[in-house]
Write a protein that holds these residues in place. Structure first.
Motif, PDB file in Angstrom:
ATOM      1  N   ASN A  78       0.909  -1.102  -0.010  1.00 44.82           N
ATOM      2  CA  ASN A  78      -0.091   0.082   0.009  1.00 44.82           C
ATOM      3  C   ASN A  78       0.875   1.398   0.236  1.00 44.82           C
ATOM      4  O   ASN A  78       0.719   2.190  -0.881  1.00 44.82           O
ATOM      5  N   VAL A  79       1.831   1.387   0.942  1.00 44.35           N
ATOM      6  CA  VAL A  79       2.577   2.517   1.014  1.00 44.35           C
ATOM      7  C   VAL A  79       3.736   2.851  -0.140  1.00 44.35           C
ATOM      8  O   VAL A  79       3.719   3.898  -0.708  1.00 44.35           O
ATOM      9  N   LEU A  80       4.153   1.746  -0.620  1.00 41.31           N
ATOM     10  CA  LEU A  80       4.862   1.822  -1.904  1.00 41.31           C
ATOM     11  C   LEU A  80       3.833   2.198  -3.056  1.00 41.31           C
ATOM     12  O   LEU A  80       4.700   2.836  -3.990  1.00 41.31           O
ATOM     13  N   SER A  81       2.792   1.645  -3.267  1.00 45.23           N
ATOM     14  CA  SER A  81       2.038   2.119  -4.352  1.00 45.23           C
ATOM     15  C   SER A  81       1.716   3.717  -4.035  1.00 45.23           C
ATOM     16  O   SER A  81       1.467   4.188  -5.203  1.00 45.23           O
ATOM     17  N   ALA A  82       1.291   3.760  -3.106  1.00 50.32           N
ATOM     18  CA  ALA A  82       0.925   5.212  -2.784  1.00 50.32           C
ATOM     19  C   ALA A  82       2.143   6.075  -3.100  1.00 50.32           C
ATOM     20  O   ALA A  82       2.008   7.288  -3.789  1.00 50.32           O
ATOM     21  N   GLY A  83       3.393   5.892  -2.842  1.00 51.56           N
ATOM     22  CA  GLY A  83       4.623   6.791  -3.329  1.00 51.56           C
ATOM     23  C   GLY A  83       4.491   6.866  -4.915  1.00 51.56           C
ATOM     24  O   GLY A  83       4.785   7.837  -5.376  1.00 51.56           O
ATOM     25  N   ILE A  84       4.405   5.631  -5.570  1.00 53.24           N
ATOM     26  CA  ILE A  84       4.245   5.749  -7.062  1.00 53.24           C
ATOM     27  C   ILE A  84       3.153   6.483  -7.343  1.00 53.24           C
ATOM     28  O   ILE A  84       3.232   7.339  -8.784  1.00 53.24           O
ATOM     29  N   LEU A  85       2.117   6.758  -6.969  1.00 54.36           N
ATOM     30  CA  LEU A  85       0.770   7.406  -7.298  1.00 54.36           C
ATOM     31  C   LEU A  85       1.216   8.990  -7.218  1.00 54.36           C
ATOM     32  O   LEU A  85       0.837   9.586  -7.976  1.00 54.36           O
ATOM     33  N   ARG A  86       1.972   9.275  -5.950  1.00 49.94           N
ATOM     34  CA  ARG A  86       2.625  10.528  -5.960  1.00 49.94           C
ATOM     35  C   ARG A  86       3.082  10.861  -7.022  1.00 49.94           C
ATOM     36  O   ARG A  86       3.385  11.795  -7.557  1.00 49.94           O
ATOM     37  N   ALA A  87       4.079  10.044  -7.451  1.00 51.07           N
ATOM     38  CA  ALA A  87       5.323  10.376  -8.578  1.00 51.07           C
ATOM     39  C   ALA A  87       4.230  10.632  -9.945  1.00 51.07           C
ATOM     40  O   ALA A  87       4.884  11.236 -10.603  1.00 51.07           O
ATOM     41  N   GLN A  88       3.145   9.840 -10.041  1.00 47.98           N
ATOM     42  CA  GLN A  88       2.645  10.022 -11.133  1.00 47.98           C
ATOM     43  C   GLN A  88       1.682  11.026 -11.344  1.00 47.98           C
ATOM     44  O   GLN A  88       0.960  11.500 -12.220  1.00 47.98           O
ATOM     45  N   GLY A  89       1.415  11.829 -10.122  1.00 47.45           N
ATOM     46  CA  GLY A  89       0.422  12.965  -9.730  1.00 47.45           C
ATOM     47  C   GLY A  89      -1.189  12.442  -9.844  1.00 47.45           C
ATOM     48  O   GLY A  89      -2.136  13.286 -10.193  1.00 47.45           O
ATOM     49  N   ARG A  90      -1.268  11.168  -9.232  1.00 41.77           N
ATOM     50  CA  ARG A  90      -2.617  10.483  -9.331  1.00 41.77           C
ATOM     51  C   ARG A  90      -2.962  10.587  -7.698  1.00 41.77           C
ATOM     52  O   ARG A  90      -3.512   9.660  -7.416  1.00 41.77           O
ATOM     53  N   GLN A  91      -2.641  11.642  -6.978  1.00 41.99           N
ATOM     54  CA  GLN A  91      -2.965  11.777  -5.601  1.00 41.99           C
ATOM     55  C   GLN A  91      -4.875  11.304  -5.296  1.00 41.99           C
ATOM     56  O   GLN A  91      -4.910  10.907  -4.359  1.00 41.99           O
ATOM     57  N   ARG A  92      -5.232  12.074  -6.446  1.00 40.52           N
ATOM     58  CA  ARG A  92      -6.756  12.155  -6.233  1.00 40.52           C
ATOM     59  C   ARG A  92      -7.086  10.655  -6.184  1.00 40.52           C
ATOM     60  O   ARG A  92      -7.896  10.097  -5.270  1.00 40.52           O
ATOM     61  N   LEU A  93      -6.462   9.800  -6.929  1.00 43.59           N
ATOM     62  CA  LEU A  93      -6.969   8.230  -6.942  1.00 43.59           C
ATOM     63  C   LEU A  93      -6.417   7.647  -5.725  1.00 43.59           C
ATOM     64  O   LEU A  93      -7.522   6.771  -4.826  1.00 43.59           O
ATOM     65  N   GLY A  94      -5.548   7.983  -5.041  1.00 46.92           N
ATOM     66  CA  GLY A  94      -5.167   7.366  -3.788  1.00 46.92           C
ATOM     67  C   GLY A  94      -6.180   7.941  -2.639  1.00 46.92           C
ATOM     68  O   GLY A  94      -6.256   7.175  -2.005  1.00 46.92           O
ATOM     69  N   GLY A  95      -6.455   9.280  -2.427  1.00 41.49           N
ATOM     70  CA  GLY A  95      -7.161   9.761  -1.694  1.00 41.49           C
ATOM     71  C   GLY A  95      -8.758   9.261  -1.767  1.00 41.49           C
ATOM     72  O   GLY A  95      -9.256   8.779  -0.632  1.00 41.49           O
TER      73      GLY A  95
END
Length: 503
Positions: A409-426
């Motif tokens: 979960n944490v590692l995937s969240a880091g990748i989503l931040r790199a991609q600029g897809r924080q909204r999806l993570g939220g």
């Protein structure tokens, strides 16, 4: 300090790559150039780079955690009432100051991408803009801390605890500028492959914080109020120190410095929409997880003092083990965002696979083994009460299973931040914790004989849902679209006024 490793792509700087790599180049309709095959990196190289950068981050996070820990240790030597009030203040501080951490996560996306695409002055502009937004947000946070007594009395029955916590938080208002500058400054430096400056600053400030606590609380006999004064002074010093490092750094390398001249101040206060759209989901991701875990501690009190003590132990252990994958996730986010900025599709794919499969697998198994095999010794380290140790030892294997999933979960969240897809993570965080995790925890905790164990099993269900959801989204990433959107995002930031100022 790593203040001069700027852009030596082939000689050991950030994004340094093995020599001899081949690449096939393509250009889309917007003129965006991407590396589609013949990647310039390898899985082994990414494993090494991310691991090397994650190590100092782990130390940084642990040392920063020690600041709040020291207030509890020092005040704990006074009396139970003061300790209770300070603990209440610390929880309130952590829950509200997480807003600044969430705001700063937008820099995990923007700064490394801009650095990788060689838009160096945009890196400085993003820092300045994030500082401006954070200081604006600091106004309501400061007001909340200043008038916290009016809020806390609705949640806490003992007025004495409320008074102590409110006085603590009033002093902590002075820590906000230093806290904000340090959080944003770390992200700015990490984008340039400097993961050690924050660590070195804390090597000095963390011990100094312990000394200040001792002097103010005991030697000068200021009592519990000496603890927030020590912490506020420490955060101020941390902010001033990292600002001095940034000032030194931005004066290097002439025209390639990562800084927007202050004389070009108009862009700092414009185009906030993109940054806010990334920052708000970042806040949601941090707050959703924090509040979910904290709610378990509050509810554990309903099962008696042994359950509350055991909950405190396992929560502390969970927080400590969490720092390993979290630090790795930050390092991975910076690395992959850099590849996105370089417009290298295959490098992004290789780095993401390396993070999830190799690094994730190692960290998940390591955390699981530590929590299962060391459960008795770890529990005994925190308490001498046999009943508490026994209960904590029974809960830690459940934590181990949760941590196994939480790593991904944490590692995937880091990748989503790199991609600029924080909204999806939220969105995934809200669904996982508040649609699945918390309801399941309530049912298993209060309507079965599992009690506190049921809390953690229920929350674990939410963690598994979150991990599966985020890994799925990362694994099926459309890297061409992500790079395309990143290119257009940074290109739109370069207005005519900014271009003139950077010539």
């Amino acid at each position: 300090m790593s203040l001069e490793n700027r852009d030596s792509d082939m000689d050991g700087g950030y994004g340094s790559i093995p020599r001899g790599a081949d690449a096939v180049i393509s250009t889309d309709s917007d003129g965006l150039t991407c590396v589609e095959i013949g990647a310039s990196t390898t899985s082994k190289w990414e494993f090494r780079e991310i691991g090397r950068n994650a190590s100092p981050l782990m130390v940084t996070f642990l040392l920063q955690m020690s600041l709040s820990f020291m207030t509890v240790v020092s005040v704990g030597q006074l009396n139970a009432l003061d300790l209770g009030g300070v603990s209440l203040a610390n929880v309130t501080f952590a829950a509200t100051s997480a807003v600044f951490q969430g705001l700063a996560t937008c820099l995990d996306t923007l700064c490394p991408q801009a650095y990788g695409s060689k838009r160096y002055q945009l890196v400085g502009l993003y820092l300045q803009r994030c500082l401006a937004i954070s200081m604006l947000v600091a106004v309501p946070v400061a007001l909340l801390w200043w008038f916290s007594a009016d809020v806390l009395r609705f949640m806490v029955d003992d007025p004495r605890l409320v008074i102590i916590a409110a006085r603590f938080l009033r002093v902590m208002v002075a820590s906000i500028p230093g806290y904000v500058v340090f959080e944003c400054g770390k992200k700015y430096l990490q984008a340039q492959n400097d993961f050690t400056t924050g660590q070195y600053i804390l090597f000095v400030c963390a011990p100094l914080n312990a000394v200040l606590n001792y002097v103010l609380v005991f030697r000068l006999k200021m009592g519990y109020i000496g603890a927030p004064i020590a912490t506020a002074l420490t955060f101020t010093l941390m902010g001033a120190s990292i600002a001095a490092c940034i000032w030194y750094l931005q004066g290097k390398n002439g025209e390639r410095e990562c800084w927007n001249p202050i004389s070009n101040w108009r862009p700092i206060f414009s185009q906030w929409g993109t940054m806010v759209s990334l920052a708000v989901p970042g806040i949601i991701m941090i707050e959703a997880e924090f509040l979910a875990f904290e709610s378990l501690t509050v509810l554990a009190a309903k099962f008696g003092t042994d359950a509350l003590a055991a909950q405190s132990i396992v929560a502390s252990v969970q927080t400590l083990t969490f720092q390993v994958p979290f630090s790795t996730g930050v390092a991975a986010s910076n690395r992959i965002a850099y590849h996105i900025g370089k417009k290298q599709i295959q490098d992004c794919k290789i780095a993401a696979r390396t993070v999830l499969v190799q690094i994730g697998g190692i960290l998940a198994v390591s955390n699981f083994a530590f929590l299962v095999l060391g459960r008795h010794r770890v529990s005994a380290f925190f308490s001498k009460d046999e009943g508490v140790v026994k209960l904590a030892s029974e809960i830690l294997p459940i934590i181990a299973v949760n941590q196994f999933a939480d790593v991904f979960n944490v590692l995937s969240a880091g990748i989503l931040r790199a991609q600029g897809r924080q909204r999806l993570g939220g969105i995934l965080n809200i669904v996982a914790y508040y649609v699945v995790g918390i309801p399941a925890a309530m049912i298993l905790g209060f309507h079965t004989s599992l009690e506190i164990k049921g809390f953690w099993i229920g929350l674990g269900c939410g963690i598994f849902v979150l991990a599966i959801g985020e890994v799925y989204c990362v694994w099926l990433s459309d890297w061409s679209r992500i790079i395309h959107d990143s290119h257009l995002l940074h290109k739109s930031e370069v207005s005519n006024d900014f271009e003139e100022a950077t010539e």
